[in-house]
Design a protein around this motif. Structure first.
Motif, PDB file in Angstrom:
ATOM      1  N   UNK A 156       0.833  -1.216   0.000  1.00 22.30           N
ATOM      2  CA  UNK A 156       0.000   0.000   0.000  1.00 22.30           C
ATOM      3  C   UNK A 156       0.862   1.258   0.000  1.00 22.30           C
ATOM      4  N   UNK A 157       2.020   1.177  -0.700  1.00 18.35           N
ATOM      5  CA  UNK A 157       2.876   2.351  -0.830  1.00 18.35           C
ATOM      6  C   UNK A 157       3.803   2.576   0.341  1.00 18.35           C
ATOM      7  N   UNK A 158       3.805   1.685   1.316  1.00 17.59           N
ATOM      8  CA  UNK A 158       4.668   1.856   2.479  1.00 17.59           C
ATOM      9  C   UNK A 158       5.515   0.612   2.688  1.00 17.59           C
ATOM     10  N   UNK A 159       6.787   0.812   3.038  1.00 20.61           N
ATOM     11  CA  UNK A 159       7.631  -0.318   3.371  1.00 20.61           C
ATOM     12  C   UNK A 159       7.301  -0.802   4.780  1.00 20.61           C
ATOM     13  N   UNK A 160       7.260  -2.108   4.994  1.00 19.03           N
ATOM     14  CA  UNK A 160       6.895  -2.631   6.309  1.00 19.03           C
ATOM     15  C   UNK A 160       8.058  -2.657   7.298  1.00 19.03           C
ATOM     16  N   UNK A 161       9.158  -1.964   6.947  1.00 16.63           N
ATOM     17  CA  UNK A 161      10.328  -1.941   7.829  1.00 16.63           C
ATOM     18  C   UNK A 161      11.139  -0.691   7.519  1.00 16.63           C
ATOM     19  N   UNK A 162      12.069  -0.373   8.407  1.00 18.87           N
ATOM     20  CA  UNK A 162      12.956   0.763   8.170  1.00 18.87           C
ATOM     21  C   UNK A 162      14.104   0.313   7.279  1.00 18.87           C
ATOM     22  N   UNK A 163      14.370   1.087   6.237  1.00 19.10           N
ATOM     23  CA  UNK A 163      15.356   0.688   5.230  1.00 19.10           C
ATOM     24  C   UNK A 163      16.404   1.781   5.068  1.00 19.10           C
ATOM     25  N   UNK A 164      17.674   1.377   5.121  1.00 20.51           N
ATOM     26  CA  UNK A 164      18.789   2.286   4.862  1.00 20.51           C
ATOM     27  C   UNK A 164      19.531   1.773   3.640  1.00 20.51           C
ATOM     28  N   UNK A 165      19.691   2.620   2.626  1.00 20.30           N
ATOM     29  CA  UNK A 165      20.268   2.202   1.347  1.00 20.30           C
ATOM     30  C   UNK A 165      21.653   2.816   1.171  1.00 20.30           C
TER      31      UNK A 165
END
Length: 473
Positions: A156-165
């Motif tokens: 739904x347009x949101x990542x289910x976790x915190x992401x650092x790229x």
């Protein structure tokens, strides 16, 4: 166009029009639109047959004509695979909508909204049926399948976790600048896991998780004889030739069983357990395909080990480049003053990079005659990495790959090196999951390096499932 291609076009056209004629005679439909569309389909093939200067790829042409036919019959079905089209029709028939509250299809190559659920997420986001979605979640939908779009929309347009790229471009020179950044930003980079996509799949159709990498030390040596290049007619036979000495030196760095002849080189090599050795040699890996990719008359490796073991679990010493003397057009009879070589050692778990560098330099200096001088440089060092794959994160990754590719994933080692993985693992003490989507025959580090599109899109779906799964832990 070849006779065979023309015959195929004629045969296909006859079948299609016979089917149309039979349907018309038997009164299967009263909808003239279908027959107009089939007429256009036939005209397209006829124009291709008559107007192309070069012989066209008829399978591609026919597929394109079929897509046009399908879209003329059902405007919201264009560019769907048969499986996607069946799924789309089932959704429309049963009123089933995706997790984002809308059903999507393809049109003009892009993802298009067919319908939205009243008061659902899509409608609340002011989306309406018939709208074209040129991007979803930052991904251009031009080359995206309906299945991939639905996988991304599940969040739904949101990542289910915190992401650092982090994107790094210095892997080939030891990741020096990146490591300085990491050391200065440890608090900002702290995470529960590290995910890297710089590895390969075992083979086409075999999604893979890499749990071990070889380390890499890279060296350069410079051999100096005379103060300047010498005339071989005047000085040949008495003056030392650095290129000859360099070749003799490297010829003595392996024994008759192709083991590295540096004393102590194998002292710290970790021994494989019987279970792991059996598992690696049981993988769906084809030696015939590997030989074809190599393209040499035969293979050459350390005796007593299978090809898989040679590639993934044994250390090596390889000459990567050698130069010196005259290499231009024509002839120039010189004894070169200098000769150069670049070479590397691939290391396996338990071997210490610094110790191997010392052992290699000491042995080469011992082999070197006193008639020349040598400058020895260590350009980069990196130890091997291996990790158990029993952590729950690996289970999630395994399931995600199976969902993304529709096939069971395998755990593999890899012969390449990613110094950054070892450094991050040692610094943050977190699981490192290596999910790669390349293939061994995709010309890495060579002209025409490429990636298979099926792996590219399968990887997108797998990563979406992976993030979703991690969010549930």
């Amino acid at each position: 166009m070849s006779r065979l291609a023309k015959a195929a076009v004629v045969a296909l056209s006859v079948v299609v029009f016979l089917y149309v004629g039979l349907g018309y005679v038997l009164g299967k439909t009263t909808d003239d639109k279908s027959y107009r569309s089939l007429s256009v389909f036939g005209e397209v093939l006829q124009h291709v047959q008559e107007d192309y200067v070069d012989d066209p790829n008829m399978s591609v042409v026919t597929a394109g004509a079929m897509h046009g036919l399908l879209e003329s019959l059902d405007p919201l079905s264009g560019y769907l695979s048969p499986r996607e089209y069946a799924d789309y029709r089932d959704r429309m028939k049963n009123g089933v909508h995706g997790e984002a509250g809308m059903t999507v299809s393809k049109r003009y190559g892009y993802i298009v909204i067919v319908s939205v659920v009243p008061d659902g997420p899509a409608e609340k986001a002011s989306l309406r049926g018939g709208e074209i979605l040129e991007s979803i979640g930052g991904f251009n939908t031009r080359d995206m399948s309906v299945g991939q779009a639905n996988a991304i929309l599940k969040t739904a347009g949101k990542l289910p976790l915190n992401l650092k790229v982090m994107i790094e471009g210095e892997e080939e020179i030891g990741s020096v600048s990146l490591w300085e950044f990491v050391n200065a930003n440890k608090a900002r980079l702290k995470a529960d896991a590290l995910v890297v996509s710089d590895t390969s799949m075992l083979a086409k159709g075999v999604p893979s998780i890499t749990y071990a990498l070889r380390g890499l030390n890279y060296y350069q040596i410079e051999i100096t004889g005379a103060a300047q290049d010498l005339h071989s007619g005047v000085f040949g036979g008495a003056a030392p030739n650095p290129i000859t000495i360099l070749c003799e030196l490297f010829a003595n760095l392996h024994d008759k069983n192709l083991r590295v002849a540096v004393p102590g080189f194998y002292d710290d090599v970790a021994k494989l357990s019987g279970a792991e050795r059996k598992a690696l040699n049981s993988l769906p890996w084809k030696a015939s395909e590997f030989r074809k990719t190599v393209g040499a008359p035969g293979l050459d490796g350390e005796k007593g080990f299978s090809i898989v073991e040679q590639l993934w679990t044994r250390p090596t010493l390889e000459l990567n480049g050698i130069w010196g003397g005259y290499t231009g057009e024509g002839a120039k009879t010189v004894i070169p003053s200098k000769a150069y070589a670049k070479f590397s050692t691939r290391l396996v778990p338990k071997q210490k990079a610094e110790k191997i560098s010392r052992q290699v330099e000491q042995h080469i200096r011992k082999l070197l005659p006193k008639t020349v001088k040598m400058k020895f440089e260590v350009l980069s060092q990196g130890k091997a990495w291996v990790a158990p794959y029993t952590h729950p994160f690996f289970e999630v990754a395994h399931d995600a790959l199976e969902k993304g590719f529709g096939k069971r994933a395998v755990f593999i080692r890899e012969g390449g090196s990613i110094p950054f993985v070892t450094q991050m693992h040692d610094t943050f003490k977190v699981p490192c999951i290596l999910l790669g989507f390349g293939l061994p025959d995709e010309n890495a580090h060579a002209p025409d390096e490429h990636i298979a599109l099926e792996n590219y899109f399968g990887g997108i779906k797998a990563v979406a499932h992976f993030y979703e799964g991690l969010g549930k832990l």
